[in-house]
Design a protein around this motif. Structure first.
Motif, PDB file in Angstrom:
ATOM      1  N   THR A  34      17.455 -11.872 -19.605  1.00  0.00           N
ATOM      2  CA  THR A  34      16.348 -12.633 -20.215  1.00  0.00           C
ATOM      3  C   THR A  34      16.370 -14.103 -19.797  1.00  0.00           C
ATOM      4  O   THR A  34      15.337 -14.766 -19.833  1.00  0.00           O
ATOM      5  CB  THR A  34      16.341 -12.502 -21.757  1.00  0.00           C
ATOM      6  OG1 THR A  34      17.546 -13.081 -22.275  1.00  0.00           O
ATOM      7  CG2 THR A  34      16.229 -11.064 -22.196  1.00  0.00           C
ATOM      8  N   ARG A  39      13.869 -18.844 -16.827  1.00  0.00           N
ATOM      9  CA  ARG A  39      13.944 -19.577 -15.555  1.00  0.00           C
ATOM     10  C   ARG A  39      12.637 -19.426 -14.780  1.00  0.00           C
ATOM     11  O   ARG A  39      12.156 -20.366 -14.151  1.00  0.00           O
ATOM     12  CB  ARG A  39      15.113 -19.041 -14.716  1.00  0.00           C
ATOM     13  CG  ARG A  39      16.458 -19.441 -15.247  1.00  0.00           C
ATOM     14  CD  ARG A  39      17.586 -18.716 -14.555  1.00  0.00           C
ATOM     15  NE  ARG A  39      18.858 -19.155 -15.081  1.00  0.00           N
ATOM     16  CZ  ARG A  39      19.529 -20.215 -14.638  1.00  0.00           C
ATOM     17  NH1 ARG A  39      19.059 -20.910 -13.622  1.00  0.00           N
ATOM     18  NH2 ARG A  39      20.672 -20.575 -15.206  1.00  0.00           N
ATOM     19  N   ARG A 108       8.906 -19.257 -26.604  1.00  0.00           N
ATOM     20  CA  ARG A 108       9.703 -18.172 -27.213  1.00  0.00           C
ATOM     21  C   ARG A 108       8.791 -17.126 -27.841  1.00  0.00           C
ATOM     22  O   ARG A 108       9.028 -15.930 -27.738  1.00  0.00           O
ATOM     23  CB  ARG A 108      10.685 -18.720 -28.263  1.00  0.00           C
ATOM     24  CG  ARG A 108      11.680 -19.699 -27.687  1.00  0.00           C
ATOM     25  CD  ARG A 108      12.947 -19.746 -28.511  1.00  0.00           C
ATOM     26  NE  ARG A 108      13.844 -18.657 -28.177  1.00  0.00           N
ATOM     27  CZ  ARG A 108      14.744 -18.688 -27.207  1.00  0.00           C
ATOM     28  NH1 ARG A 108      14.903 -19.770 -26.484  1.00  0.00           N
ATOM     29  NH2 ARG A 108      15.509 -17.650 -26.967  1.00  0.00           N
ATOM     30  N   ARG A 131      20.531 -15.281 -25.200  1.00  0.00           N
ATOM     31  CA  ARG A 131      21.116 -16.156 -26.221  1.00  0.00           C
ATOM     32  C   ARG A 131      20.801 -15.669 -27.630  1.00  0.00           C
ATOM     33  O   ARG A 131      21.519 -15.969 -28.559  1.00  0.00           O
ATOM     34  CB  ARG A 131      20.557 -17.590 -26.086  1.00  0.00           C
ATOM     35  CG  ARG A 131      20.757 -18.252 -24.745  1.00  0.00           C
ATOM     36  CD  ARG A 131      22.222 -18.549 -24.502  1.00  0.00           C
ATOM     37  NE  ARG A 131      22.412 -19.381 -23.319  1.00  0.00           N
ATOM     38  CZ  ARG A 131      22.309 -18.961 -22.055  1.00  0.00           C
ATOM     39  NH1 ARG A 131      22.011 -17.699 -21.809  1.00  0.00           N
ATOM     40  NH2 ARG A 131      22.510 -19.782 -21.054  1.00  0.00           N
ATOM     41  N   ASP A 132      19.685 -14.942 -27.757  1.00  0.00           N
ATOM     42  CA  ASP A 132      19.214 -14.566 -29.100  1.00  0.00           C
ATOM     43  C   ASP A 132      18.830 -13.092 -29.158  1.00  0.00           C
ATOM     44  O   ASP A 132      17.975 -12.707 -29.940  1.00  0.00           O
ATOM     45  CB  ASP A 132      17.981 -15.415 -29.468  1.00  0.00           C
ATOM     46  CG  ASP A 132      16.805 -15.176 -28.512  1.00  0.00           C
ATOM     47  OD1 ASP A 132      17.040 -14.705 -27.382  1.00  0.00           O
ATOM     48  OD2 ASP A 132      15.662 -15.428 -28.914  1.00  0.00           O
ATOM     49  N   ARG A 188      18.813 -26.433 -30.860  1.00  0.00           N
ATOM     50  CA  ARG A 188      17.359 -26.322 -30.962  1.00  0.00           C
ATOM     51  C   ARG A 188      17.007 -25.643 -32.289  1.00  0.00           C
ATOM     52  O   ARG A 188      17.774 -24.834 -32.826  1.00  0.00           O
ATOM     53  CB  ARG A 188      16.782 -25.576 -29.764  1.00  0.00           C
ATOM     54  CG  ARG A 188      17.149 -24.134 -29.742  1.00  0.00           C
ATOM     55  CD  ARG A 188      16.585 -23.431 -28.523  1.00  0.00           C
ATOM     56  NE  ARG A 188      17.077 -22.080 -28.469  1.00  0.00           N
ATOM     57  CZ  ARG A 188      17.429 -21.442 -27.363  1.00  0.00           C
ATOM     58  NH1 ARG A 188      17.337 -22.033 -26.199  1.00  0.00           N
ATOM     59  NH2 ARG A 188      17.872 -20.206 -27.423  1.00  0.00           N
TER      60      ARG A 188
HETATM   61  O1   DC Z   1      21.429 -17.323 -19.057  1.00  0.00           O
HETATM   62  P1   DC Z   1      20.726 -18.380 -18.208  1.00  0.00           P
HETATM   63  O2   DC Z   1      21.601 -19.525 -17.841  1.00  0.00           O
HETATM   64  O3   DC Z   1      20.054 -17.790 -17.028  1.00  0.00           O
HETATM   65  O4   DC Z   1      19.574 -18.965 -19.164  1.00  0.00           O
HETATM   66  C1   DC Z   1      18.691 -19.989 -18.749  1.00  0.00           C
HETATM   67  C2   DC Z   1      18.217 -20.784 -19.973  1.00  0.00           C
HETATM   68  O5   DC Z   1      17.382 -19.974 -20.779  1.00  0.00           O
HETATM   69  C3   DC Z   1      19.355 -21.305 -20.870  1.00  0.00           C
HETATM   70  O6   DC Z   1      19.247 -22.716 -21.033  1.00  0.00           O
HETATM   71  C4   DC Z   1      19.126 -20.672 -22.199  1.00  0.00           C
HETATM   72  C5   DC Z   1      17.765 -20.070 -22.142  1.00  0.00           C
HETATM   73  N1   DC Z   1      17.746 -18.726 -22.729  1.00  0.00           N
HETATM   74  C6   DC Z   1      17.344 -18.610 -24.023  1.00  0.00           C
HETATM   75  O7   DC Z   1      17.064 -19.612 -24.668  1.00  0.00           O
HETATM   76  N2   DC Z   1      17.260 -17.390 -24.603  1.00  0.00           N
HETATM   77  C7   DC Z   1      17.582 -16.298 -23.925  1.00  0.00           C
HETATM   78  N3   DC Z   1      17.487 -15.101 -24.520  1.00  0.00           N
HETATM   79  C8   DC Z   1      18.035 -16.390 -22.581  1.00  0.00           C
HETATM   80  C9   DC Z   1      18.104 -17.642 -22.013  1.00  0.00           C
END
Ligand code: DC
Length: 236
Positions: A34, A39, A108, A131-132, A188
């Protein structure tokens, strides 16, 4: 029957991608990165001349739909509008952009449905990393992992990844960028980076990622079989 969902969350460099990819392969599940979606939004915004914090511009951009797709074979690729952006979304600049756009509620909100449908479209099951995932995208996931590691260990892994791709980014810059992004992701207001209360937390500092794959595979199999036997009993 809905596909089984495995959530893998954690900060950058904790080993999520490696573990998610190998776990998906072993389980015969799809893998959905994700972070690559956030990105791609940052890259699409940059190309369209939309600021990463311009909510109205981002809304308009996403209203057109984000034409993103993942290719698994012969190697993993991310396509945006049919163009291979696998490398273009991994630069330090786009990493910063992804962190900024991912804190905007409009982004989001728009991406939540996309991530859920990608997971639910999987034929057998899906491993989603982000992340979530365990807290917001799939709070009902059958298995949740939260991978962490010390700041130094994570920066060293990222630095090695950059070097492998021929990108010469000094370790101190990787560490500095990582600290700023971590702080931004954790603080955040919307969907901050945190472990779901029912997540299995694994600190990967000093661990070989092959060991982490072994461990998470064993745990995932246990949870998946428990869940399917409970489902079976309820259906009887
Ligand atoms: O895992 P990554 O480094 O490719 O993620 C890129 C950015 O996206 C990172 O700053 C966090 C955000 N992200 C997010 O907020 N929620 C997610 N589910 C995945 C990534």
């Amino acid at each position: 029957m809905s596909p089984a969902i495995v959530a893998i969350d954690g900060p950058a460099g904790a080993g999520k991608s490696t573990v998610a990819r190998q776990l998906a392969r072993r389980l015969g599940f799809s893998m959905i990165d994700t972070g690559a979606i956030y990105r791609s939004v940052a890259l699409a915004a940059r190309r369209a001349g939309v600021g990463w914090d311009d909510d109205e511009g981002l809304r308009k951009l996403l209203d057109k739909g984000l034409p993103i797709s993942f290719v698994a074979e012969p190697e993993e690729r991310v396509l945006l509008n049919g163009e291979d952006v696998t490398q273009a979304i991994r630069t330090p600049e786009i990493s910063r952009g992804a962190s900024v756009v991912s804190a905007r509620p409009v982004v989001r909100g728009k991406l939540l449905g996309l991530q859920r449908s990608l997971g639910l479209q999987a034929s057998k099951g899906a491993v989603l990393e982000g992340r979530d995932i365990g807290t917001v995208v799939f709070p009902e996931a059958t298995v949740k992992f939260f991978l962490t590691a010390s700041d130094d260990a994570r920066a060293q892994r990222r630095h090695a990844e950059f070097s492998e791709k021929g990108l010469d980014v000094p370790l101190q810059e990787v560490l500095g960028d990582q600290r700023r992004r971590d702080q931004h992701d954790r603080e955040r207001a919307i969907a901050p980076l945190r472990a779901a209360p029912d997540a299995i937390v694994i600190d990967t500092t000093g661990l070989d990622l092959a060991e982490v794959v072994e461990r998470s595979h064993r745990l995932a199999l246990e949870r998946l079989s428990q869940a399917s036997s409970i489902k079976g009993k309820l259906q009887r």
